[in-house]
Design a protein around this motif. Sequence first.
Motif, PDB file in Angstrom:
ATOM      1  N   UNK A  93     -11.572  21.839  -5.255  1.00  0.00           N
ATOM      2  CA  UNK A  93     -10.361  22.661  -5.325  1.00  0.00           C
ATOM      3  C   UNK A  93      -9.889  22.837  -6.765  1.00  0.00           C
ATOM      4  N   UNK A  94      -9.947  21.770  -7.553  1.00  0.00           N
ATOM      5  CA  UNK A  94      -9.522  21.841  -8.953  1.00  0.00           C
ATOM      6  C   UNK A  94     -10.410  22.796  -9.754  1.00  0.00           C
ATOM      7  N   UNK A  95     -11.710  22.723  -9.553  1.00  0.00           N
ATOM      8  CA  UNK A  95     -12.630  23.599 -10.289  1.00  0.00           C
ATOM      9  C   UNK A  95     -12.388  25.062  -9.927  1.00  0.00           C
ATOM     10  N   UNK A  96     -12.180  25.350  -8.635  1.00  0.00           N
ATOM     11  CA  UNK A  96     -11.882  26.732  -8.228  1.00  0.00           C
ATOM     12  C   UNK A  96     -10.604  27.215  -8.899  1.00  0.00           C
ATOM     13  N   UNK A  97      -9.581  26.360  -8.920  1.00  0.00           N
ATOM     14  CA  UNK A  97      -8.325  26.736  -9.546  1.00  0.00           C
ATOM     15  C   UNK A  97      -8.473  27.032 -11.024  1.00  0.00           C
ATOM     16  N   UNK A  98      -9.242  26.228 -11.728  1.00  0.00           N
ATOM     17  CA  UNK A  98      -9.455  26.444 -13.162  1.00  0.00           C
ATOM     18  C   UNK A  98     -10.185  27.766 -13.411  1.00  0.00           C
ATOM     19  N   UNK A  99     -11.154  28.092 -12.562  1.00  0.00           N
ATOM     20  CA  UNK A  99     -11.875  29.355 -12.719  1.00  0.00           C
ATOM     21  C   UNK A  99     -10.944  30.550 -12.541  1.00  0.00           C
ATOM     22  N   UNK A 100     -10.001  30.442 -11.619  1.00  0.00           N
ATOM     23  CA  UNK A 100      -9.033  31.530 -11.428  1.00  0.00           C
ATOM     24  C   UNK A 100      -8.091  31.631 -12.620  1.00  0.00           C
ATOM     25  N   UNK A 101      -7.618  30.487 -13.123  1.00  0.00           N
ATOM     26  CA  UNK A 101      -6.681  30.487 -14.253  1.00  0.00           C
ATOM     27  C   UNK A 101      -7.333  31.067 -15.509  1.00  0.00           C
ATOM     28  N   UNK A 102      -8.654  30.987 -15.602  1.00  0.00           N
ATOM     29  CA  UNK A 102      -9.353  31.581 -16.748  1.00  0.00           C
ATOM     30  C   UNK A 102      -9.144  33.092 -16.818  1.00  0.00           C
ATOM     31  N   UNK A 103      -8.841  33.731 -15.682  1.00  0.00           N
ATOM     32  CA  UNK A 103      -8.589  35.174 -15.658  1.00  0.00           C
ATOM     33  C   UNK A 103      -7.119  35.506 -15.885  1.00  0.00           C
ATOM     34  N   UNK A 104      -6.262  34.517 -16.006  1.00  0.00           N
ATOM     35  CA  UNK A 104      -4.835  34.718 -16.235  1.00  0.00           C
ATOM     36  C   UNK A 104      -4.635  35.374 -17.599  1.00  0.00           C
ATOM     37  N   UNK A 105      -3.981  36.547 -17.662  1.00  0.00           N
ATOM     38  CA  UNK A 105      -4.022  37.360 -18.894  1.00  0.00           C
ATOM     39  C   UNK A 105      -2.966  37.030 -19.947  1.00  0.00           C
ATOM     40  N   UNK A 106      -1.959  36.219 -19.619  1.00  0.00           N
ATOM     41  CA  UNK A 106      -0.884  35.988 -20.583  1.00  0.00           C
ATOM     42  C   UNK A 106      -1.295  34.853 -21.524  1.00  0.00           C
ATOM     43  N   UNK A 107      -1.811  35.238 -22.691  1.00  0.00           N
ATOM     44  CA  UNK A 107      -2.143  34.251 -23.711  1.00  0.00           C
ATOM     45  C   UNK A 107      -0.951  34.078 -24.643  1.00  0.00           C
ATOM     46  N   UNK A 108      -1.127  33.307 -25.691  1.00  0.00           N
ATOM     47  CA  UNK A 108      -0.014  33.014 -26.595  1.00  0.00           C
ATOM     48  C   UNK A 108       0.464  34.271 -27.318  1.00  0.00           C
ATOM     49  N   UNK A 109      -0.467  35.151 -27.679  1.00  0.00           N
ATOM     50  CA  UNK A 109      -0.081  36.372 -28.387  1.00  0.00           C
ATOM     51  C   UNK A 109       0.782  37.263 -27.494  1.00  0.00           C
TER      52      UNK A 109
END
Length: 520
Positions: free
Chosen positions: A478-494
């Motif tokens: 479950x944790x690995x799946x969640x991390x893979x999804x968060x990698x597509x999260x578009x709000x970076x620091x910039x």
Amino acid sequence: MARGEGAEQYTATLLAATVKPMKTEIKAVKPKEQRRDTQKLSVWSKLCYAFGGAPYQITGSALGFFLQIYLLDVAQLDPFYASIILFVGRAWDAITDPTVGFLVSRSKWTGIGRMMPWVLCSTPFAVLTYLLIWYVPPFEGGKVIWYLVFYCLFQSMQTCFHVPYSALTMFISSDQKERDSATAYRMTVEVLGTVLGTAIQGQIVGGVSNCPTEPENSNSTNVTMNTTIVSLEDTKRAYLLASGVICIIYIICAAVLFFGVKEQKESSRKTSTPPLTFRQGLWVIMSHGPYVKLVIGFLFTSLGFMLLEGNFALFITHALGHRNDFQNILLVIMLSGTLTIPWWQWFLTRFGKKTATYCGILWAVPFMILIVSIQSHLVISYLVSVAAGVSVAAAFLLPWSMLPDVVDDFKVQNPNVHGHEALFYSFYVFFIKFASGLSLGISTLSLKFAGYVTGECSQPEAVSLTLKILVSPVPIVLIIIGILVIMTYPINEERRKGNRKLLEDLLDSESETSELGSSV
């Protein structure tokens, strides 16, 4: 209105406010720095705000770590009925979150704010229903109904407290840095709350056990039965005493929040757009891509940690054999998490929130593997608990630190939609709670299929194997799946800093316009 059109209109508004002639000769406009200083929060205000998060975590940790083992070994319910209570209670809790969030978003401003009345009115009912969860009724036939009703009632009252409290983040200051700082204070106190909940429940309950440490004399059957009955009654009283102490702390924290925090009234923006209905509000926020990706990502990671939390007490007791130390091991995890919250706050400020998510949550994976791979050893169990606590801290801090960024991003893209902050928080909690209830119900049902015997001190080997699967392989996936999804999260620091700049400029523009209008 489409998000692109909203962004264009918002840019045009900023340009119009910039080029509009200012009648500075009528009234001097406050400098931008001075206006921002008015949004600064004192350390005392941040602490009082943070104390409001403790009740949710204190009761949540006690229920998360101990309710399953309490229903099975103290209330002595069949695992099937215990799984129904856990699932229905969490599912009901999940349903109430968006409902309360919608009602909060439509609440009118009062003399004590818009969120505070919910906090104040729900507290006495939450305390009463929580106390009754840990009371074993003197009848057998209606036990399942008793626990189901009071568990659902408590979750409803807790929702009426926590949803407006979570949304209060957006109303204690309009400065994102101040909100982030207040969130770090809150997360520190909340993890401390989990320590208190684990310590109070664990240390009071851990002192009594209905499992004898030494085998009884086989020739004294009656003595053995009496000893077990008396010990079980002591365990029941211990659970009730622990819940009473937690209820007192709940009331104190709610009082500190109410008297120590001033809720700021949101700026009155002129708009021709009528208030959105519940369905429209749901559609609008669920159409916001960054929010959906953030929720799905943390849904999987939170499920992994919740599955670990819900079964860990049974795992320590029956799989590792540390019956007399399980409350201390749980306490070590929470203490480790509390001490590392400030470090994670520094880390996400220095390296960004997405990087902190990857490092913080994946840190627990090797230790989940270690604790089920090696032979049971008490010292190793404590060392693994210290390391796991570091990851627990990140799992607590990061979702609540990143949700305000999503709300700000939504405001930038939808400048004409206002007053729906509570929905963002309530729907996040909705998905987390519903899925966690389903996972806990299934895991408890799995114990029944494995042959778990209610009230017995010794369980079949299949139960031990099932518990190992529930606290290691399944959470890791479950944790690995969640991390893979968060990698597509578009709000970076910039992007986050850009949104903050746009919102600050908009706030300054509105403030200047309001001041000039009042002077005319």
